[in-house]
Design an enzyme around this catalytic site. Structure first.
Site, PDB file in Angstrom:
ATOM      1  N   LYS A   1     -14.369   2.105  -3.025  1.00  0.00           N
ATOM      2  CA  LYS A   1     -15.438   2.639  -1.842  1.00  0.00           C
ATOM      3  C   LYS A   1     -16.538   3.215  -2.262  1.00  0.00           C
ATOM      4  O   LYS A   1     -17.729   3.029  -2.187  1.00  0.00           O
ATOM      5  CB  LYS A   1     -14.642   3.752  -0.934  1.00  0.00           C
ATOM      6  CG  LYS A   1     -13.760   2.987   0.183  1.00  0.00           C
ATOM      7  CD  LYS A   1     -13.132   4.025   1.096  1.00  0.00           C
ATOM      8  CE  LYS A   1     -12.134   3.491   1.926  1.00  0.00           C
ATOM      9  NZ  LYS A   1     -11.395   4.640   2.789  1.00  0.00           N
TER      10      LYS A   1
ATOM     11  N   GLU B   1       0.884  -1.371  -0.047  1.00  0.00           N
ATOM     12  CA  GLU B   1       0.118   0.007   0.318  1.00  0.00           C
ATOM     13  C   GLU B   1       0.843   1.296  -0.089  1.00  0.00           C
ATOM     14  O   GLU B   1       0.319   2.255  -0.527  1.00  0.00           O
ATOM     15  CB  GLU B   1      -0.769  -0.098   1.369  1.00  0.00           C
ATOM     16  CG  GLU B   1      -2.220   0.739   0.911  1.00  0.00           C
ATOM     17  CD  GLU B   1      -3.155   0.294   2.141  1.00  0.00           C
ATOM     18  OE1 GLU B   1      -2.906   0.618   3.388  1.00  0.00           O
ATOM     19  OE2 GLU B   1      -4.509   0.064   1.821  1.00  0.00           O
TER      20      GLU B   1
ATOM     21  N   HIS C   1       7.863 -26.335   1.144  1.00  0.00           N
ATOM     22  CA  HIS C   1       7.062 -27.238   0.466  1.00  0.00           C
ATOM     23  C   HIS C   1       5.813 -26.759  -0.300  1.00  0.00           C
ATOM     24  O   HIS C   1       5.006 -27.456  -0.633  1.00  0.00           O
ATOM     25  CB  HIS C   1       6.600 -28.225   1.592  1.00  0.00           C
ATOM     26  CG  HIS C   1       7.565 -29.001   2.032  1.00  0.00           C
ATOM     27  ND1 HIS C   1       8.291 -30.236   1.778  1.00  0.00           N
ATOM     28  CD2 HIS C   1       8.593 -28.523   3.157  1.00  0.00           C
ATOM     29  CE1 HIS C   1       9.196 -30.873   2.379  1.00  0.00           C
ATOM     30  NE2 HIS C   1       9.352 -29.541   3.440  1.00  0.00           N
TER      31      HIS C   1
END
Lengths: 468, 468
Positions: free
Chosen positions: A435, A292, A321
């Protein structure tokens, strides 16, 4: 009380066949960039624009946290943190590193009966599984939002506010603590109206840099952690993170290396490895901080220029793994940061007397920590041999002091890297559009024009899909 | 019992300004690539080289799982899975999606008193926090390792083997179930010698493709999940995943799109979004599958050519507050996969009567699921508008049938993408070097030459470091 050291041996070209590493000369020549970034950061601090560098000096805030915790501990044994992103990741990071996890985090010392739940997503299933675990009479909800208006946290708050209200006829307020910007936003407004206690997030501290503010301190103190030691660690890091030298300042050295690998060597991916399950949430916290802060459009060139590295949180040995195959043989677009824990108070030793098969007998008398240390060294060796650049931070141990130091150090690294990339490492301009569109889709009257845009886009596109 | 649908509208160029998307014509012209890959996969299946496509037909294996679970349920209420990578991620994915999480996973239905712990790392702290939660008399340990020699799982097993041995003078064996390749490896050898029950991982099923084998089925049945429905879902997916058409086979369409975006549009990063906390471990499972299957050196060109995409597991709406800024404004090196859940049995509604501030009143009467759905649509809109390519899988709901379907579908997508990239999507050649070096550092006599290499490399390098 040792410092965190930084090793960048294998980020520097050692042999002619190291095609993919920067030379020591390139690093030396670029030192003025990081010195300039340190000066810019200092100027921002002096202007009062940024405050993350000095949260350990926020004495009134720290005192208010301690007083509020003391008041809550008279009656509450359970804390639910309602927050998302910067409001929850720092808390998750501290508790996973320093407390035990049993679905909730278990407090330490005299607070060992205290439980901390973190509600960090908007998901009905999360609420449904949390509810039956709570005794509302003994639960305090800490709602954290810098703006005081974060949609997901407000929605979760409103659900729990209703539940508490339905059960409690009196003393509703004591069940809520808001952590928000003083003087503005809807959480602050409600607190003013209703008498709910507010802890302040300093105006000049952004969410992802707020872990050492009351955002992270309240739950830490509630869990019985030593927040003075946490802040002492930060104080210690702040002593060396301003030094104008890559020889004495690990934040400066690391930032300069990351900057060069992004701009000169096209490393679009930053693999951040921690060799302990306890640091999984630290890796997630760092992922947010890095993504960010640096993922931005930089205005420095004539054309748009997109910068930032994708963070890949990786836990050793576990992810050897799962992701390691890609790291060692996939595209050479990565820089690796290894985080090593030098000393752990807990260990187990495999006995002498194991069944006599080779994969068992090889391990007899080995301690778990010793195997893990050797695995990390082996992975570093293979990275080095395959000319895949990496750096390493050595953390003396995982405790309040060293975690506080690490958190502030990584914040400095991120801020300095952003300033070198000519972005604002403290804003997040790309978040706004999503938003607004959500509000539009929820039929908010202020965003009807956005809703029209939405329908225009979808109606003008040809649809491609597969239903078997 | 609906199929999972696939929408690739916004992976296809719609407007002239969509500089970053492939055209429909490019997709159509590339169809022969994916048809060839389907044929190659079919040939491998007919040769018996791969078996993940047919695990739902493994009747003796499924019966043995059910019988073993029944035997264990007579006395055990707690299962500890000891496994790493492919041996644990599939289990974690199933339980997080279908059971409740309280530090352990809680069984369902008549098994609701059963607990499942997953020990998926080598970390002394993990062992220390697990131990006090176990009543050894009621605990069964399922040690999972395809090779029967995985170092981390063997180490964890040896610690617990000793603990059980110290407490139990008789019936030691019944506390352990091994899941491994029949006929070879040290777990198999020990089982033969000691009478421990072995569940078989078919030889032609690699760890990361093994979730629908006894690897994942045993713990699922122990938790009371309907493994027949899980396998029915897989059977359903296997009906459509072989179809030679991108109009009717979502695996073929998705694989072709991912292949083109990697090879033609330089998308080195695959962002895999799921809009539910329940699917966090599914994202991690897919990350391994994608990274380890595709992250390879391809032998197709004269020079070495590194392929593979970095997977970025992302949970919505949560990570809109941590990674989204990078995704929307950072480098355009990403392809996004959105996973949508169409229907959820759980929901909560925000009441009418909320405090009268705008960020509260906007949400009144909204349901949590409705807000989340709108957030996902808003994010897709912003991706579309910013010419950032994405595709979407629609999952009707999260239950055994649809999860089984999704798991097999994503395995097909991965295998087909790998075959188009000319890599072996079933091997992991880069993992070996790290293992050998770990053994060398543990002073294993067979690797003394590797230890010499290690010291040679470190002694020939100039060290760079910072200690503040």
């Amino acid at each position: 009380m040792q410092p965190i050291s930084f090793d960048y041996t294998f980020a520097i070209k050692q042999f002619t066949q190291d095609i993919d590493r920067i030379t020591h000369k390139i690093l030396q020549n670029a030192i003025p960039n990081v010195l300039k970034a340190i000066n810019e950061l200092r100027a921002l601090r002096e202007l009062g624009t940024i405050g993350f560098t000095d949260l350990h000096t926020n004495e009134p805030g720290i005192k208010k946290v301690k007083d509020t915790v003391q008041r809550c501990q008279n009656w509450a044994d359970t804390l639910v943190i309602i927050g998302i992103g910067g409001s929850s990741l720092g808390n998750k990071c501290i508790h996973m590193a320093l407390n035990e996890y049993h679905g909730y985090f278990k407090g330490t010392g005299s607070c060992s009966t205290n439980r901390i739940f973190i509600l960090d997503n908007l998901c009905a299933e999360d609420i449904a599984s949390l509810l039956p675990q709570l005794d509302i009479n003994k639960t305090v909800f800490n709602v954290i939002s810098k703006s005081g208006t974060t949609m997901e946290s407000i929605a979760n708050f409103l659900i729990f506010y209703e539940i508490v209200k339905a059960q409690k006829k009196t003393a509703l307020n004591k069940h809520f603590i808001f952590t928000t910007t003083s003087g503005k936003g809807d959480l602050y407004n409600l607190a003013q109206k209703s008498g709910i206690t507010c802890l302040d997030i300093p105006e000049n501290v952004g969410g992802r840099y707020s872990v050492l503010s009351p955002v992270g301190l309240f739950s830490s103190a509630f869990a019985g952690l030593n927040i003075d030691a946490l802040l002492d660690g930060a104080r210690n890091a702040s002593d060396y993170c301003w030094l104008p030298s890559i020889e004495t300042n690990p934040a400066a050295a690391a930032a300069l290396i990351y900057y060069l690998y992004f701009t000169k060597n096209k490393k679009n991916t930053h693999v951040f490895w921690a060799y302990s399950s306890k640091l999984e949430a630290l890796c997630q916290w760092f992922s947010q901080l890095w993504a960010e802060s640096l993922g931005k459009i930089t205005p420095s060139k004539k054309t748009k220029n997109h910068v930032g590295q994708s963070p890949l949180a990786t836990i050793g040995p576990r992810d050897q793994h799962s992701l390691w195959q890609l790291y060692v043989q996939g595209p050479p677009d990565k820089i690796h940061t290894m985080l090593k824990i030098n000393e752990s108070p807990t260990d187990f030793t495999i006995p002498e007397d194991v069944p006599s098969f080779e994969s068992f007998t090889t391990l007899k008398n080995c301690s778990i920590n010793n195997i893990v240390t050797n695995e990390q060294q082996a992975i570093e060796f293979v990275l080095a041999r395959n000319s895949r650049p990496f750096v390493r931070f050595d953390l003396p141990r995982i405790d309040e002091f060293h975690l506080g130091q690490l958190l502030l150090l990584l914040e400095f690294v991120t801020a300095l890297t952003g300033l070198m990339l000519h972005v604002d490492p403290f804003d997040q301009p790309g978040v706004e559009e999503g938003k607004q569109m959500t509000y539009a889709l929820l039929n908010h009257p202020r965003y009807t024009h956005k809703l029209a845009e939405f329908h225009r886009l979808y109606s003008s596109c040809k649809t491609y899909g597969v239903v078997p």
